[in-house]
Design a protein around this motif. Structure first.
Motif, PDB file in Angstrom:
ATOM      1  N   ARG A   1       8.371 -11.065  15.208  1.00  0.00           N
ATOM      2  CA  ARG A   1       8.314 -10.770  13.345  1.00  0.00           C
ATOM      3  C   ARG A   1       7.696  -9.529  13.545  1.00  0.00           C
ATOM      4  O   ARG A   1       6.271  -9.201  13.286  1.00  0.00           O
ATOM      5  N   GLN A   2       8.592  -8.363  12.880  1.00  0.00           N
ATOM      6  CA  GLN A   2       8.787  -6.906  12.726  1.00  0.00           C
ATOM      7  C   GLN A   2       8.009  -7.032  11.556  1.00  0.00           C
ATOM      8  O   GLN A   2       9.108  -6.946  10.996  1.00  0.00           O
ATOM      9  N   LEU A   3       7.244  -6.252  11.312  1.00  0.00           N
ATOM     10  CA  LEU A   3       7.140  -5.341  10.307  1.00  0.00           C
ATOM     11  C   LEU A   3       7.267  -3.674   9.373  1.00  0.00           C
ATOM     12  O   LEU A   3       7.085  -3.205  10.354  1.00  0.00           O
ATOM     13  N   GLY A   4       8.040  -3.931   8.315  1.00  0.00           N
ATOM     14  CA  GLY A   4       8.434  -2.314   8.373  1.00  0.00           C
ATOM     15  C   GLY A   4       7.270  -1.626   7.305  1.00  0.00           C
ATOM     16  O   GLY A   4       6.770  -2.508   6.402  1.00  0.00           O
ATOM     17  N   ILE A   5       7.344  -0.864   6.630  1.00  0.00           N
ATOM     18  CA  ILE A   5       6.718  -0.130   5.748  1.00  0.00           C
ATOM     19  C   ILE A   5       7.290   1.453   5.337  1.00  0.00           C
ATOM     20  O   ILE A   5       7.351   1.779   5.899  1.00  0.00           O
ATOM     21  N   VAL A   6       7.332   1.159   4.265  1.00  0.00           N
ATOM     22  CA  VAL A   6       7.953   2.224   3.176  1.00  0.00           C
ATOM     23  C   VAL A   6       6.878   2.414   2.213  1.00  0.00           C
ATOM     24  O   VAL A   6       5.224   1.922   1.653  1.00  0.00           O
ATOM     25  N   PHE A   7       7.343   3.261   1.538  1.00  0.00           N
ATOM     26  CA  PHE A   7       6.541   4.204   0.846  1.00  0.00           C
ATOM     27  C   PHE A   7       6.698   4.055  -0.639  1.00  0.00           C
ATOM     28  O   PHE A   7       8.129   4.685  -0.855  1.00  0.00           O
ATOM     29  N   ALA A   8       6.523   3.533  -1.898  1.00  0.00           N
ATOM     30  CA  ALA A   8       6.863   4.075  -3.248  1.00  0.00           C
ATOM     31  C   ALA A   8       6.440   5.566  -3.799  1.00  0.00           C
ATOM     32  O   ALA A   8       5.305   5.452  -3.834  1.00  0.00           O
ATOM     33  N   ASP A   9       7.373   5.767  -4.500  1.00  0.00           N
ATOM     34  CA  ASP A   9       6.935   6.956  -5.409  1.00  0.00           C
ATOM     35  C   ASP A   9       6.606   6.375  -6.732  1.00  0.00           C
ATOM     36  O   ASP A   9       7.291   5.611  -7.056  1.00  0.00           O
ATOM     37  N   ASP A  10       6.191   7.254  -7.295  1.00  0.00           N
ATOM     38  CA  ASP A  10       6.006   7.190  -9.034  1.00  0.00           C
ATOM     39  C   ASP A  10       7.860   6.224  -9.632  1.00  0.00           C
ATOM     40  O   ASP A  10       7.415   5.941 -10.486  1.00  0.00           O
ATOM     41  N   ALA A  11       8.318   6.635  -9.233  1.00  0.00           N
ATOM     42  CA  ALA A  11       9.620   6.887  -9.650  1.00  0.00           C
ATOM     43  C   ALA A  11      10.084   4.781  -9.229  1.00  0.00           C
ATOM     44  O   ALA A  11      10.971   4.632 -10.095  1.00  0.00           O
ATOM     45  N   CYS A  12      10.142   4.392  -8.779  1.00  0.00           N
ATOM     46  CA  CYS A  12       9.997   2.762  -8.576  1.00  0.00           C
ATOM     47  C   CYS A  12       8.578   2.278  -8.392  1.00  0.00           C
ATOM     48  O   CYS A  12       9.243   0.818  -8.249  1.00  0.00           O
ATOM     49  N   MET A  13       7.596   2.851  -8.191  1.00  0.00           N
ATOM     50  CA  MET A  13       6.732   2.501  -9.223  1.00  0.00           C
ATOM     51  C   MET A  13       6.405   0.999  -9.530  1.00  0.00           C
ATOM     52  O   MET A  13       6.239  -0.283  -9.923  1.00  0.00           O
ATOM     53  N   SER A  14       6.881   2.116 -10.751  1.00  0.00           N
ATOM     54  CA  SER A  14       6.332   0.821 -11.638  1.00  0.00           C
ATOM     55  C   SER A  14       7.645  -0.387 -12.285  1.00  0.00           C
ATOM     56  O   SER A  14       7.566  -1.677 -12.811  1.00  0.00           O
ATOM     57  N   TYR A  15       8.953   0.332 -11.783  1.00  0.00           N
ATOM     58  CA  TYR A  15       9.784  -1.221 -11.802  1.00  0.00           C
ATOM     59  C   TYR A  15       9.459  -2.532 -11.116  1.00  0.00           C
ATOM     60  O   TYR A  15       9.663  -3.508 -11.148  1.00  0.00           O
ATOM     61  N   LEU A  16       9.574  -2.459  -9.182  1.00  0.00           N
ATOM     62  CA  LEU A  16       8.553  -3.314  -8.679  1.00  0.00           C
ATOM     63  C   LEU A  16       7.136  -3.985  -9.581  1.00  0.00           C
ATOM     64  O   LEU A  16       7.194  -5.008  -9.138  1.00  0.00           O
TER      65      LEU A  16
END
Length: 319
Positions: free
Chosen positions: A4-19
């Motif tokens: 079970r491997q995890l990935g890490i991604v960084f959200a910016d202001d453009a997608c944070m509100s949508y998430l």
């Protein structure tokens, strides 16, 4: 938690509100939490489950159904079951838990190793134990209604089998690889084992004999340091010993696979196994010269024991 491997991604202001909007909608029961969003990632992460970080803290976890390049600077992810953590988990907590050589994905985004993923999951569970079924669902493992010891046993069995598959190059358990079907995974709560029964597969004689040597209905097994001997008691002062002599020289001399000895009655029961095999819609037992020879040996022994004086140990040959 092998495999079970995890990935890490960084959200910016453009997608944070949508998430945040998608997560809120899922929390209200107004949607499944599926969405498509792009992150500023230059290369493919390649993980089935990702943690989404924003301003040096983990805010979301989600499964990844697909990811592809959006442009030279961003990578598009099709996410499922986007779940917001109750409290953002500071990245500094993860850095402190990981070794220096395991921290690179925390700095540049990417996929954690198996061991690093295990450490991160332990930190997540320590912060929010209720994430256990969420993580299980994201990795394709059903949250089944079983007692805790049984769930632990299933988890150990599942992880051991997953490690075996990885070591040998065999397909994984999940339906995408075709090893287990959705129906088989969904029926785990009704089975004693992680793996489903396999109808149409005739069991081998050796494991059948070994299974029965370890079981005697209504009696309790006791500890024994005698090789191939199982000891049972009925709790009322009676003792039974079962010896597995399958493939031992004694099998040739007596024609038996199991020997049952009732200690108080000084009585022996000898059992010879013959495996039945499917024959169309019925079952049959193969009768050959070896079969007849073993029966003759057992009958000879049985007849000889009947001639013994009263008070001697009794034999009963079962065939």
């Amino acid at each position: 938690m092998g495999g079970r491997q995890l990935g890490i991604v960084f959200a910016d202001d453009a997608c944070m509100s949508y998430l945040q909007e998608v997560a809120d909608r899922r929390a209200r029961g107004a949607g499944p939490g599926d969405c498509q969003v792009s992150f500023p990632v230059r290369s493919r992460v390649g993980a089935d489950v990702v943690l989404i970080s924003y301003r040096q803290a983990i805010h979301f976890i989600a499964g990844v159904d697909d990811d592809s390049r959006a442009d030279d600077l961003r990578w598009a992810f099709r996410l499922r079951e986007l779940t917001q953590l109750k409290r953002p988990l500071e990245m500094s907590r993860l850095r402190a838990a990981l070794r220096k050589d395991q921290r690179r994905p925390l700095e540049r985004q990417g996929k954690l190793t198996d061991k690093a993923s295990r450490v991160v999951l332990e930190v997540l569970f320590a912060e929010e134990p209720e994430l256990d079924p969420v993580i299980g669902s994201l990795f394709g493992i059903r949250d089944i209604d079983l007692p805790v010891p049984r769930k632990v046993a299933l988890a150990e069995e599942r992880d051991s089998f997953a490690s075996l598959c990885a070591f040998t190059g065999a397909p994984d358990l999940l339906p995408a690889d075709g090893f287990l079907t959705e129906e088989e995974i969904g029926s785990i709560s009704d089975r004693d084992s992680l793996l489903p029964s396999m109808p149409g597969i005739t069991p081998r004689e050796d494991p059948m004999v070994e299974h029965d040597a370890n079981t005697f209905l209504g009696w309790t097994r006791q500890e024994s340091d005698r090789l191939a001997v199982r000891k049972f008691t009925d709790g009322k002062g009676r003792t039974l010993e079962i010896m597995n002599v399958n493939r031992w020289p004694i099998e040739t001399r007596l024609g038996t696979d199991l020997i049952y000895y009732h200690k108080q009655r000084r009585s022996f029961v000898l059992v010879q196994y013959k495996r039945m095999v499917p024959d169309g819609s019925s079952w049959r037992c193969r009768v050959d010269d070896h079969f007849r020879q073993q029966l003759d040996v057992m009958r000879t022994l049985d007849n000889k024991c009947r001639q013994e004086e009263p008070g001697s140990e009794a034999f009963s040959a079962t065939f």
